[in-house]
Design a protein around this motif. Structure first.
Motif: not given
Length: 150
Positions: A5-20
């Motif tokens: 779950n931590t890995k999944k959320i980290l990847n969500q953050s990677v995508a969100d930070l890139s788009v942000a």
């Protein structure tokens, strides 16, 4: 203990930070009017801060055995931040409101990272998210103050 779950959320953050970061870059490029001289360099500061967090979280994901998303297509598909083409007719107030909404979303998303890392016993990732959330909350406060009616 599993850290999926931590890995999944980290990847969500990677995508969100890139788009942000792209959203802030858009604001930076399409900026006009009162406050330009102050806000233009401030957008650079925001982008630098998000890129620092992006790098930290991506490297943490790799450290714990994950693989960060890394293409524009993956960022667009995974991110929950809506980034659309723009034009010169959007006011700076509206642009900054969109940046503010993005930071509020990131604060929520980082809290999910804190919670997941805590549940999975990953104090290092929890600490990275806690620091990032603190920075994001400070930016929210500053953007709120900038947008406040006087």
């Amino acid at each position: 203990m599993s850290n999926e779950n931590t890995k999944k959320i980290l990847n969500q953050s990677v995508a969100d930070l890139s788009v942000a970061t792209a959203l802030i870059h858009q604001t930076h490029w399409y900026m006009r009017g009162a406050g330009f001289l102050k806000l233009h360099p401030y957008m650079d500061k925001l982008m630098d801060g998000l890129n620092d967090v992006l790098d930290e979280l991506s490297e943490r994901l790799i450290t714990i055995g994950g693989s960060p998303v890394s293409t524009l297509k993956e960022f667009d598909e995974l991110s929950k931040i809506d980034l659309q083409p723009t034009d010169w007719n959007v006011s700076m107030k509206d642009r900054l409101a969109k940046v503010l909404a993005t930071y509020k979303y990131l604060a929520e998303q980082f809290q999910e990272g804190i919670d997941a890392a805590s549940e999975e016993g990953d104090a290092v990732t929890e600490g990275l998210y806690t620091d990032a959330k603190g920075d994001v909350e400070k930016t929210i406060w500053m953007l709120d103050a900038e947008l406040a009616d006087r």
